[in-house]
Write a protein that holds these residues in place. Structure first.
Motif, PDB file in Angstrom:
ATOM      1  N   MET A 127       0.808  -1.216   0.000  1.00 15.98           N
ATOM      2  CA  MET A 127       0.000   0.000   0.000  1.00 15.98           C
ATOM      3  C   MET A 127       0.843   1.269   0.000  1.00 15.98           C
ATOM      4  O   MET A 127       0.308   2.359  -0.112  1.00 15.98           O
ATOM      5  N   ALA A 128       2.151   1.144   0.088  1.00 18.18           N
ATOM      6  CA  ALA A 128       3.038   2.299  -0.008  1.00 18.18           C
ATOM      7  C   ALA A 128       3.526   2.487  -1.442  1.00 18.18           C
ATOM      8  O   ALA A 128       4.258   3.424  -1.728  1.00 18.18           O
ATOM      9  N   ASN A 129       3.095   1.610  -2.332  1.00 19.92           N
ATOM     10  CA  ASN A 129       3.477   1.674  -3.735  1.00 19.92           C
ATOM     11  C   ASN A 129       2.302   2.238  -4.536  1.00 19.92           C
ATOM     12  O   ASN A 129       1.317   1.531  -4.765  1.00 19.92           O
ATOM     13  N   PRO A 130       2.378   3.500  -4.963  1.00 21.03           N
ATOM     14  CA  PRO A 130       1.223   4.101  -5.640  1.00 21.03           C
ATOM     15  C   PRO A 130       0.834   3.374  -6.930  1.00 21.03           C
ATOM     16  O   PRO A 130      -0.350   3.324  -7.267  1.00 21.03           O
ATOM     17  N   ALA A 131       1.783   2.773  -7.632  1.00 23.73           N
ATOM     18  CA  ALA A 131       1.450   2.049  -8.861  1.00 23.73           C
ATOM     19  C   ALA A 131       0.560   0.844  -8.544  1.00 23.73           C
ATOM     20  O   ALA A 131      -0.408   0.567  -9.260  1.00 23.73           O
ATOM     21  N   LYS A 132       0.856   0.152  -7.459  1.00 26.06           N
ATOM     22  CA  LYS A 132       0.052  -1.013  -7.054  1.00 26.06           C
ATOM     23  C   LYS A 132      -1.353  -0.560  -6.647  1.00 26.06           C
ATOM     24  O   LYS A 132      -2.340  -1.201  -7.012  1.00 26.06           O
ATOM     25  N   VAL A 133      -1.427   0.537  -5.923  1.00 18.93           N
ATOM     26  CA  VAL A 133      -2.721   1.055  -5.492  1.00 18.93           C
ATOM     27  C   VAL A 133      -3.546   1.491  -6.703  1.00 18.93           C
ATOM     28  O   VAL A 133      -4.731   1.166  -6.820  1.00 18.93           O
ATOM     29  N   LEU A 134      -2.926   2.224  -7.629  1.00 21.28           N
ATOM     30  CA  LEU A 134      -3.650   2.686  -8.821  1.00 21.28           C
ATOM     31  C   LEU A 134      -4.098   1.507  -9.683  1.00 21.28           C
ATOM     32  O   LEU A 134      -5.189   1.550 -10.267  1.00 21.28           O
ATOM     33  N   ASN A 135      -3.298   0.444  -9.750  1.00 19.30           N
ATOM     34  CA  ASN A 135      -3.712  -0.747 -10.492  1.00 19.30           C
ATOM     35  C   ASN A 135      -4.891  -1.443  -9.825  1.00 19.30           C
ATOM     36  O   ASN A 135      -5.716  -2.060 -10.494  1.00 19.30           O
ATOM     37  N   PHE A 136      -4.989  -1.333  -8.504  1.00 19.33           N
ATOM     38  CA  PHE A 136      -6.142  -1.896  -7.795  1.00 19.33           C
ATOM     39  C   PHE A 136      -7.425  -1.186  -8.223  1.00 19.33           C
ATOM     40  O   PHE A 136      -8.474  -1.813  -8.384  1.00 19.33           O
ATOM     41  N   PHE A 137      -7.343   0.118  -8.445  1.00 15.24           N
ATOM     42  CA  PHE A 137      -8.518   0.893  -8.850  1.00 15.24           C
ATOM     43  C   PHE A 137      -8.810   0.794 -10.349  1.00 15.24           C
ATOM     44  O   PHE A 137      -9.889   1.175 -10.787  1.00 15.24           O
ATOM     45  N   ASP A 138      -7.890   0.303 -11.136  1.00 12.58           N
ATOM     46  CA  ASP A 138      -8.045   0.240 -12.590  1.00 12.58           C
ATOM     47  C   ASP A 138      -8.701  -1.084 -12.996  1.00 12.58           C
ATOM     48  O   ASP A 138      -8.081  -1.945 -13.617  1.00 12.58           O
ATOM     49  N   VAL A 139      -9.995  -1.238 -12.666  1.00 10.96           N
ATOM     50  CA  VAL A 139     -10.688  -2.501 -12.913  1.00 10.96           C
ATOM     51  C   VAL A 139     -10.893  -2.777 -14.400  1.00 10.96           C
ATOM     52  O   VAL A 139     -11.101  -3.923 -14.793  1.00 10.96           O
ATOM     53  N   ALA A 140     -10.823  -1.766 -15.241  1.00 12.76           N
ATOM     54  CA  ALA A 140     -11.010  -1.965 -16.680  1.00 12.76           C
ATOM     55  C   ALA A 140      -9.679  -2.150 -17.408  1.00 12.76           C
ATOM     56  O   ALA A 140      -9.671  -2.366 -18.614  1.00 12.76           O
ATOM     57  N   GLY A 141      -8.574  -2.063 -16.696  1.00 11.52           N
ATOM     58  CA  GLY A 141      -7.265  -2.155 -17.344  1.00 11.52           C
ATOM     59  C   GLY A 141      -6.365  -3.159 -16.670  1.00 11.52           C
ATOM     60  O   GLY A 141      -6.603  -4.364 -16.737  1.00 11.52           O
ATOM     61  N   THR A 142      -5.360  -2.668 -15.980  1.00 13.58           N
ATOM     62  CA  THR A 142      -4.345  -3.533 -15.353  1.00 13.58           C
ATOM     63  C   THR A 142      -4.707  -3.843 -13.899  1.00 13.58           C
ATOM     64  O   THR A 142      -3.888  -3.710 -13.001  1.00 13.58           O
ATOM     65  N   TRP A 143      -5.930  -4.276 -13.682  1.00 17.22           N
ATOM     66  CA  TRP A 143      -6.449  -4.505 -12.337  1.00 17.22           C
ATOM     67  C   TRP A 143      -5.594  -5.498 -11.559  1.00 17.22           C
ATOM     68  O   TRP A 143      -5.220  -6.559 -12.050  1.00 17.22           O
TER      69      TRP A 143
END
Length: 145
Positions: free
Chosen positions: A23-39
């Motif tokens: 959760m300290a890695n913003p790329a991992k967090v943003l990928n969690f929210f990107d359900v239509a892409g690199t979820w």
């Protein structure tokens, strides 16, 4: 001194858990929210684990008559959903989704001096100060929250 050590130890455990969970890695967090892409659904397991530990912890700790380092438990007495709660939740969610950081995730990595982390943390602190100023101006005289 014991209270300081307990606070320090709790912070270390929390920070380590945040980093270990990703959760300290913003790329991992943003990928969690990107359900239509690199979820990346792995943070759901981190959050579910945290929810389970918290639920169990509250059940165990609140059986005690008082906490170890205070006279009483300081629990919220608010039981209603109101505009400040919704606005704060929305601001938190939008900030988390845009920046990839939540306050808990940004603080353990602030020592990296990453400009994104410093910008987020500065904006978070400014938001807290502004919100407190607005809240204090809207409170009736003599009322403290």
């Amino acid at each position: 001194m014991m209270r300081f050590l307990m606070t320090y130890e709790s912070g270390l455990i929390f920070g380590f858990g945040i980093i270990l969970g990703g959760m300290a890695n913003p790329a991992k967090v943003l990928n969690f929210f990107d359900v239509a892409g690199t979820w990346d659904p792995s943070l759901a397991f981190v959050m579910g684990g945290a929810l389970g530990v918290t639920a169990l912890g509250y059940r165990i700790v609140l059986r005690r008559p008082a906490p170890r380092m205070a006279d009483i438990f300081h629990l919220s007495t608010l039981l209603r959903i109101d505009v400040p709660l919704i606005a704060g939740s929305a601001a938190f969610g939008i900030g988390w989704g845009v920046a990839g950081f939540c306050p808990g995730g940004a603080l353990p990595v602030i020592g990296t001096l990453d400009p994104a982390v410093l910008t987020f943390t500065g904006a978070m602190i400014a938001g807290i100060v502004i919100a407190k100023a607005i809240k204090s101006r809207s409170q009736p005289l003599g009322h403290t929250a």
